[in-house]
Every structure is written in C-alpha cells, then in structure tokens.
Write a protein that holds these residues in place. Structure first.
Motif, PDB file in Angstrom:
ATOM      1  N   VAL A 126      -6.193  -9.462   1.753  1.00 60.49           N
ATOM      2  CA  VAL A 126      -6.564  -8.206   1.115  1.00 60.49           C
ATOM      3  C   VAL A 126      -7.912  -8.447   0.464  1.00 60.49           C
ATOM      4  O   VAL A 126      -8.041  -9.308  -0.414  1.00 60.49           O
ATOM      5  CB  VAL A 126      -5.545  -7.745   0.056  1.00 60.49           C
ATOM      6  N   THR A 165       1.917  -1.435   3.940  1.00 55.66           N
ATOM      7  CA  THR A 165       2.085  -2.887   4.091  1.00 55.66           C
ATOM      8  C   THR A 165       3.433  -3.367   3.575  1.00 55.66           C
ATOM      9  O   THR A 165       3.862  -4.473   3.913  1.00 55.66           O
ATOM     10  CB  THR A 165       0.979  -3.649   3.341  1.00 55.66           C
ATOM     11  N   VAL A 204      -7.255  -4.443   4.404  1.00 57.23           N
ATOM     12  CA  VAL A 204      -6.071  -5.270   4.617  1.00 57.23           C
ATOM     13  C   VAL A 204      -6.005  -5.719   6.069  1.00 57.23           C
ATOM     14  O   VAL A 204      -6.145  -4.897   6.988  1.00 57.23           O
ATOM     15  CB  VAL A 204      -4.781  -4.498   4.268  1.00 57.23           C
ATOM     16  N   THR A 236       0.818  -1.210   0.000  1.00 52.35           N
ATOM     17  CA  THR A 236       0.000   0.000   0.000  1.00 52.35           C
ATOM     18  C   THR A 236       0.854   1.263   0.000  1.00 52.35           C
ATOM     19  O   THR A 236       0.311   2.367  -0.061  1.00 52.35           O
ATOM     20  CB  THR A 236      -0.942   0.035   1.219  1.00 52.35           C
TER      21      THR A 236
END
Length: 392
Positions: free
Chosen positions: A209, A274, A189, A43
C-alpha cells in the motif's frame, strides 16, 4: 493519468504487506502510541481500530468465550501506557462486519504510523468487547474508505448506536492528507496472490500500500480512470446527484466470459475491497460463470457457495471498466477453503453469489480481482484508477 502515476512509484510511505489465513488476508504493521501490532488493510471499511488490552471475547451469537477464542495476535493495545493517547469522552465505537463479527468500546486519539507515514491525533476505536474470528496474527484493522462509513456514535451505550447519532471522522489517510503528510492525495494498492499450501502463520512480501504514490510493481499499459460512485443521502442508492461517499464504488460496464453476451452484466454498485477475499457479484452472473468450470462447479444452497475441484479448469473472466478489459488470472478463481471430514482439501470458486441485482445491494470485487491490478484511490478528486499488472 497512467504515466503520471508511474512517475510517483516509490517505497517512501509504502507499507509492505504480508499474508495470513491461507494467504487470503492482507496485513500491515501499524504502530499506535509507540506499540506495534499487525492489522488487516481494508479499503472496504473506514475505521482504524485495535482491540484494547483486557477486552472481553464473544462468539458470533454473543455468548462469552475465552479471549483465545477471538484469535487476536496480541493481548491488545494498552491505552494506559501510551504517552500520546487521549480518550474521546461520551462516545462509543460500534461496528459489525458482513460475516457476523462485531466490536464495540471506547474511542480515543493517538499517533499512528503505517509504512513510514505518521499522523498525529488520529481518531481510532479501542474496542473492549469483541466477537472476532481471528487468525492469531492481527490485532485490529486499518480502514481506508470514506468518513461516511466510520463507526463512532454520540452515545456511551454501543447498543444505541444509530444513523441518528453517528459522528463521522477522518480515517487515517484522510488525516494524512489534511496534515500535509503525503505529496499526493491518493494511495495505491497492489496485492500479490499467495501460496495457500504454505502453513506458516504469516507470509511476508505479498504486496504494497503506497500512500501518496504508486505501488512499486510492474504494470501493463491498460488503465482506466473513473469517478467513485456516490450514494443518495435520502435513499442510500447509487447516485451522483449531491452524492455521499462511503465505499470505493466503481461502475462496471460488463463481466465478460463464455455466454455472458446473453446477459446484461453491467452494474454501478460494485466496490473494490481489499478486506474481502472473493468476488461477490449478481446471482445471474455468478450462476452462468460457474457453469463454465470443467468439471462444472457444484452449488451448495446451505452454505450459499459454489464448490469446484481443486484441479478444475476455470473459464476466462474479465471485468470491463470504462471500456477497458481487466482479465482475472485463472489461478485466482480456484481457492482452497480448508479440508473435509476425511482430510481432503476442498476448493471453492473465486466468484460467488452476491445476491439479486437491485439498487440497494452492494457487490464486491475482492482480492480475486485485485491480484490482477493496481488500484489507485484519489480522495481529493473522488476518482479511481485501475491499472492492469504485468503477468507474474
């Protein structure tokens, strides 16, 4: 908003994540042009890319190396055998990451599938030059941040890539929303903490996800919904006046730990990422927090790292967002980081130095924080919801 998100919990269009590299990296299967690979879910960046078959490998200083040195998990994406791949001419892909890794090469379009979600004519990088510290598992990356952070340029020479010739494009999830392939314009997530002592190449079932829905994990009632913080197009500093969006940037009210009341710990330029294992926070916050370990953390200036005993007691630490506290489990604040010259396991703090607290500096809440929440990113309303996970 929390009750609404819970109603969308589903395994439809949901990628089940795996862990690699001491379970400090989160991966998903990705199918491109009928070929399946494993990719890092990130991300904190926007590009989807797969290393191209026949690529050339370099070390981080640009010296040529054998392809094995880059540590990819496959020979690469064979664009020639994909029936749906189309080259995008007269452009190039060029990206560098914070740890010094870099990739460059051609660009194209293809059909991309992740977690049951399929989009057609997705733009992606197919780098044929790579400097990559691979884990022997991944062959690329799935970027989920904003179009402004993509890395395609209007030049065939990647060394001439600049902001002046940048060509933004829609990342994977943005394409899915435009093609009406998801019910809702958000993804969520959930990252599970792994078991670093597991020496397997890849650990299955370490999170989700969920595209267009809520990751199917147990939740606490604590949740906060906040706007994504934008940036000034002229200065590049955080701004909500005619903003440009790059990262999923959250406005942090405070970091709360023993002694934090003596500090101003608020920050408006912190991203949820992430693709980064550790928290990288302002120097004054990190120094004060790491002093609270028992035994106290040791700072190594050469490596710019705080080392801790692997059996050290981590002080309590919470992140306050929109007035709600989100604690980080103490298990996430002591991380294995390999072995020393004598073969002894070495550990580091989960919260490390991100530099001076200045407007041009981006701080990171990485997996250390994300293990404790479900993060939901709405690309239509430009909002994020952070929901505390039930203890696990």
């Amino acid at each position: 908003m929390l009750s609404s998100l819970r109603s969308h919990a589903s395994l439809n269009n949901t990628a089940v994540l795996a862990g690699a590299d001491l379970d400090q990296e989160y991966l998903s299967n990705i199918t491109v042009g009928g070929q399946t690979f494993t990719a890092i879910v990130d991300t904190g960046s926007s590009d989807t890319w797969l290393v191209k078959k026949g690529f050339k490998c370099f070390n981080l200083t640009g010296t040529p190396e054998s392809t094995e040195t880059c540590g990819f998990g496959s020979d690469g994406f064979d664009t020639a055998t994909s029936k749906t791949f189309k080259t995008l001419p007269n452009v190039s892909f060029n990206i560098s990451y914070g740890d010094g890794e870099f990739l460059s090469g051609p660009v194209g379009f293809d059909t991309v599938s992740v977690g049951g979600l399929t989009v057609k004519q997705q733009e992606l990088g197919t780098p044929d030059l790579a400097a990559w510290n691979g884990d022997g598992v991944n062959s690329g990356l799935l970027g989920l941040a904003y179009p402004g952070l993509t890395s395609v340029y209007n030049t065939t020479d990647p060394t001439k890539a600049s902001s002046a010739n940048h060509i933004a494009y829609d990342p994977f999830f943005f394409t899915a929303v435009k093609q009406n392939m998801v019910t809702n314009p958000f993804f969520s997530v959930a990252l599970d903490r792994g078991t670093p002592s597991d020496d397997s190449d890849m650990t299955p079932n370490l999170g989700y996800v969920a595209f267009g829905g809520m990751a199917p994990v147990a939740l606490d009632k604590t949740a906060a919904t906040v706007p994504v913080q934008g940036y000034s197009a002229t200065t590049g500093n955080p701004s909500n006046k005619n903003p440009v969006y790059f990262y999923y940037t959250v406005d942090v009210d405070a970091y709360v730990f023993s002694g934090s009341a003596k500090l101003n710990t608020s920050n408006s330029n912190t991203i949820l990422d992430t693709g980064t294992t550790l928290n990288y926070l302002p120097t004054k916050v990190v120094k004060a927090y790491n002093a609270g370990f028992v035994p106290k953390a040791t700072y190594d200036a050469d490596q710019d790292l705080y080392f801790v005993g692997c059996n050290a007691t981590a002080p309590a630490f919470s992140v306050t967002i929109a007035g709600k506290k989100f604690p980080i489990d103490a298990r996430d604040q002591v991380l294995e980081a390999g072995t020393d010259d004598d073969g002894n396991v070495v550990c580091i703090s989960g919260t490390q130095n991100g530099g001076a607290d200045t407007p041009d500096n981006v701080f990171i809440l990485g997996d250390v924080f994300l293990h404790n929440v479900v993060s939901t990113f709405n690309i239509k309303t430009n909002e994020m919801t952070v929901t505390r996970r039930a203890k696990y």
